[in-house]
Design a protein around this motif. Structure first.
Motif, mmCIF file in Angstrom:
data_model
loop_
_atom_site.group_PDB
_atom_site.id
_atom_site.type_symbol
_atom_site.label_atom_id
_atom_site.label_comp_id
_atom_site.label_asym_id
_atom_site.label_seq_id
_atom_site.Cartn_x
_atom_site.Cartn_y
_atom_site.Cartn_z
ATOM 1 N N GLY A 104 0.270 -1.835 -0.213
ATOM 2 C CA GLY A 104 0.253 -0.064 -0.042
ATOM 3 C C GLY A 104 0.203 1.466 0.070
ATOM 4 O O GLY A 104 2.240 1.038 0.371
ATOM 5 N N ALA A 105 0.203 2.819 -0.655
ATOM 6 C CA ALA A 105 0.361 3.765 -0.642
ATOM 7 C C ALA A 105 1.468 3.938 0.848
ATOM 8 O O ALA A 105 2.583 4.830 0.474
ATOM 9 C CB ALA A 105 -0.167 4.356 -1.371
ATOM 10 N N ASP A 106 0.895 4.113 1.692
ATOM 11 C CA ASP A 106 1.406 4.356 3.273
ATOM 12 C C ASP A 106 2.289 3.684 3.693
ATOM 13 O O ASP A 106 3.173 4.572 4.348
ATOM 14 C CB ASP A 106 -0.193 4.282 4.254
ATOM 15 N N LEU A 107 2.584 2.040 3.937
ATOM 16 C CA LEU A 107 3.836 1.766 3.509
ATOM 17 C C LEU A 107 4.876 2.309 3.131
ATOM 18 O O LEU A 107 5.841 1.999 3.643
ATOM 19 C CB LEU A 107 3.787 0.304 3.854
ATOM 20 N N ARG A 108 4.717 2.864 1.690
ATOM 21 C CA ARG A 108 5.615 2.825 0.984
ATOM 22 C C ARG A 108 6.306 4.023 1.475
ATOM 23 O O ARG A 108 7.417 4.261 0.765
ATOM 24 C CB ARG A 108 5.241 2.613 -0.601
ATOM 25 N N LEU B 258 8.769 3.556 4.473
ATOM 26 C CA LEU B 258 10.092 3.701 4.284
ATOM 27 C C LEU B 258 10.701 4.177 3.346
ATOM 28 O O LEU B 258 11.774 4.379 3.581
ATOM 29 C CB LEU B 258 9.840 1.810 3.258
ATOM 30 N N ARG B 259 10.396 5.187 2.137
ATOM 31 C CA ARG B 259 10.776 6.166 1.269
ATOM 32 C C ARG B 259 11.267 7.483 2.588
ATOM 33 O O ARG B 259 12.156 6.926 2.168
ATOM 34 C CB ARG B 259 9.965 6.695 0.394
ATOM 35 N N PHE B 260 10.759 7.637 2.908
ATOM 36 C CA PHE B 260 10.781 8.744 4.516
ATOM 37 C C PHE B 260 12.088 8.374 5.451
ATOM 38 O O PHE B 260 13.069 8.701 5.111
ATOM 39 C CB PHE B 260 10.128 9.087 5.132
ATOM 40 N N THR B 261 11.819 6.800 5.431
ATOM 41 C CA THR B 261 13.099 6.423 6.545
ATOM 42 C C THR B 261 14.423 6.053 6.176
ATOM 43 O O THR B 261 15.102 6.769 6.904
ATOM 44 C CB THR B 261 12.365 5.008 7.023
ATOM 45 N N ALA B 262 13.942 5.646 4.691
ATOM 46 C CA ALA B 262 15.882 6.183 3.546
ATOM 47 C C ALA B 262 16.209 6.653 3.716
ATOM 48 O O ALA B 262 17.610 7.263 3.978
ATOM 49 C CB ALA B 262 15.009 5.068 3.252
ATOM 50 N N GLN C 18 -1.015 4.386 14.385
ATOM 51 C CA GLN C 18 -1.940 5.154 13.376
ATOM 52 C C GLN C 18 -1.250 5.949 12.429
ATOM 53 O O GLN C 18 -1.801 6.899 12.083
ATOM 54 C CB GLN C 18 -4.000 4.743 14.118
ATOM 55 N N ARG C 19 -0.711 6.819 13.107
ATOM 56 C CA ARG C 19 0.075 8.070 12.944
ATOM 57 C C ARG C 19 1.344 8.592 12.348
ATOM 58 O O ARG C 19 2.069 8.706 13.079
ATOM 59 C CB ARG C 19 -0.116 9.607 14.063
ATOM 60 N N PRO C 20 2.169 7.543 10.969
ATOM 61 C CA PRO C 20 2.597 7.302 11.086
ATOM 62 C C PRO C 20 3.683 8.500 10.710
ATOM 63 O O PRO C 20 5.405 8.186 11.251
ATOM 64 C CB PRO C 20 2.766 6.528 9.930
ATOM 65 N N ALA C 21 2.844 9.228 10.041
ATOM 66 C CA ALA C 21 3.826 10.870 9.475
ATOM 67 C C ALA C 21 4.318 11.849 10.736
ATOM 68 O O ALA C 21 5.086 11.909 11.114
ATOM 69 C CB ALA C 21 3.324 11.519 8.368
ATOM 70 N N PHE C 22 3.523 11.696 11.576
ATOM 71 C CA PHE C 22 3.679 12.389 13.017
ATOM 72 C C PHE C 22 4.645 11.542 14.279
ATOM 73 O O PHE C 22 5.564 12.004 14.263
ATOM 74 C CB PHE C 22 2.482 12.685 14.191
ATOM 75 N N LEU D 280 6.365 16.741 9.154
ATOM 76 C CA LEU D 280 5.185 16.803 9.355
ATOM 77 C C LEU D 280 3.827 18.029 8.523
ATOM 78 O O LEU D 280 3.105 18.117 9.461
ATOM 79 C CB LEU D 280 5.947 17.554 10.637
ATOM 80 N N ILE D 281 4.904 19.227 7.316
ATOM 81 C CA ILE D 281 3.944 20.244 7.732
ATOM 82 C C ILE D 281 2.997 19.189 6.225
ATOM 83 O O ILE D 281 1.634 19.216 6.727
ATOM 84 C CB ILE D 281 4.136 21.118 6.481
ATOM 85 N N ARG D 282 3.797 18.303 5.701
ATOM 86 C CA ARG D 282 2.536 17.437 4.421
ATOM 87 C C ARG D 282 1.625 16.320 5.169
ATOM 88 O O ARG D 282 0.571 16.068 4.219
ATOM 89 C CB ARG D 282 3.611 17.635 3.335
ATOM 90 N N HIS D 283 2.278 15.452 6.395
ATOM 91 C CA HIS D 283 1.393 14.745 6.435
ATOM 92 C C HIS D 283 0.996 13.929 8.113
ATOM 93 O O HIS D 283 1.053 13.174 8.403
ATOM 94 C CB HIS D 283 2.968 13.287 6.111
ATOM 95 N N SER D 284 1.167 14.826 9.039
ATOM 96 C CA SER D 284 1.433 14.893 10.409
ATOM 97 C C SER D 284 0.165 13.972 10.160
ATOM 98 O O SER D 284 -0.253 13.730 11.409
ATOM 99 C CB SER D 284 1.445 15.641 10.874
#
Length: 408
Positions: free
Chosen positions: A219-223, A226-230, A285-289, A395-399
């Protein structure tokens, strides 16, 4: 119906204890190796290379490890990996008394490389194995994050033990301790634990069992996770590779100074890990935050290291770096496991390792090169500033984004 020797809660605690003791020995050994390489070469790039050879194999083997785990079963792969860890550690333990000079340094790096390869398989299989030790899916998040706490307790205790052993007896005893502690997880998994094997879902042969299929299917959320973490780990996860250099520059040149620095990092990691463990369901449940805020904390602390402050200031910044990176890494692992279906979890663990350990291995080499050119303080400031931009944008775009958790 079979009767287990121990209840599931007792089995979970036993597995945690064995993993924690093994982690303590591992960090004692890594501290000893780092000090030997630093004192023998006085080259930041060689020191960073130790973490690189520990972490970078994940770029190559974590994918196949995830595929193998989902295809052949997590318990079998976990046992294979634990024997691989034991063999890799024994190479380092034997190198100290039997060799010297360049050959000794090469064998120590080889030992770390073998441990890094086996660790990629072990962590991938362990993540999926944990799901077989819980009765209800809702228990999985708390149990997975408990490993972060136990891991960081081992990281807290191991370095001063390793530094003390190096100071009192030389590095050989620390490396022997490292090797011996890998026996404990082997004994627990092979003879003592009886997981709920019937709950495991394995992939079938073919394209659906590939790493690419897991990437598409998660799914797009988990992708995005992974991209942000890398991306962030590429600029913000260099302290494991440069810990001996940072300790020598900021604290002092002795092995016990290295033990102090890494223990303070670990104390911050424990603090962050405990908070995550106690709030694992809500934060997952709030991965970006979760990930953006931990990246922000890490970046601010790296900027703080760029300031020429007293020893207490340096240790405070190290504490915050430990806190931020522990939550980032454990949070990524938590999110990718609870957000994916059971059949994908081996491969998701592999993708997570590629993101944070692969990025971290490259980050250590990048930071070492910049340190040799600009100095350590400037390197911390520059990479901290870049990480700050990445974290704030997340944080601004996805929190406010929410993750739907897997039901199985």
């Amino acid at each position: 119906m079979r009767q287990a020797r121990f209840s599931l809660p007792a089995q979970r605690n036993l597995f945690l204890l064995a993993s924690g003791l093994s982690t303590m020995g591992s960090f004692a050994g890594l501290t000893a190796k780092g000090w030997v390489l630093m004192s023998g070469t006085n080259n930041p790039l060689i020191v960073a290379l130790q973490f690189a050879v520990l972490a970078l194999p994940t770029l190559v083997v974590s994918g196949p490890a995830g595929v193998l785990t989902d295809r052949h079963g997590c318990e079998r792969v976990l046992v294979w990996a634990q024997f691989g860890l034991l063999g890799g550690a024994l190479v380092g333990a034997l190198a100290m008394p039997l060799t010297s000079g360049a050959l000794q340094a090469a064998l120590l790096l080889l030992s770390t490389l073998l441990v890094g390869i086996a660790s990629a398989y072990e962590l991938t299989a362990r993540n999926k194995y944990c799901a077989l030790l819980v009765q209800h899916p809702g228990e999985l998040g708390s149990y997975l994050t408990s490993f972060s706490v136990v891991f960081n307790v081992g990281k807290l205790v191991g370095p001063p033990v390793g530094g003390l052993l190096v100071a009192l007896t030389g590095p050989s005893l620390a490396l022997l301790l490292d090797a011996s502690t890998y026996i404990l997880p082997i004994v627990s998994v092979v003879w003592l634990l009886e997981p709920l094997r019937e709950q495991e879902q394995r992939s079938q042969q073919g394209e659906s069992a590939s790493l690419w299929a897991a990437w598409r299917g998660c799914g797009a959320d988990l992708r995005h996770v992974l991209r942000f973490t890398a991306l962030f780990c590429l600029v913000g996860f260099f302290h494991p590779g440069l810990a001996p250099v940072m300790a020598a520059d900021f604290i002092g040149p002795g092995p016990q100074d290295l033990g102090l620095f890494t223990s303070v990092l670990a104390a911050g990691s424990i603090t962050g890990g405990v908070l995550l463990q106690r709030n694992s369901f809500r934060l997952s449940q709030r991965p970006a935050f979760l990930l953006g805020s931990s990246a922000l904390l890490t970046s601010l602390a790296q900027l703080g290291l760029g300031i020429d402050g007293p020893r207490a200031w340096t240790l405070a910044m190290a504490f915050l770096i430990g806190w931020g990176t522990a939550v980032l890494l454990s949070g990524t692992n938590l999110i990718t496991q609870v957000g994916a279906s059971q059949v994908l979890r081996g491969r998701m663990a592999g993708l997570g390792q590629i993101a944070f350990l692969g990025g971290g291995g490259l980050s250590g080499l990048l930071a070492a090169g910049l340190t040799m050119r600009w100095g350590l303080g400037a390197t911390c400031a520059v990479l901290g500033a870049i990480g700050l931009v990445i974290a704030v944008q997340e944080l601004i775009r996805h929190s406010q984004d929410r993750l739907t958790l897997a039901s199985d």
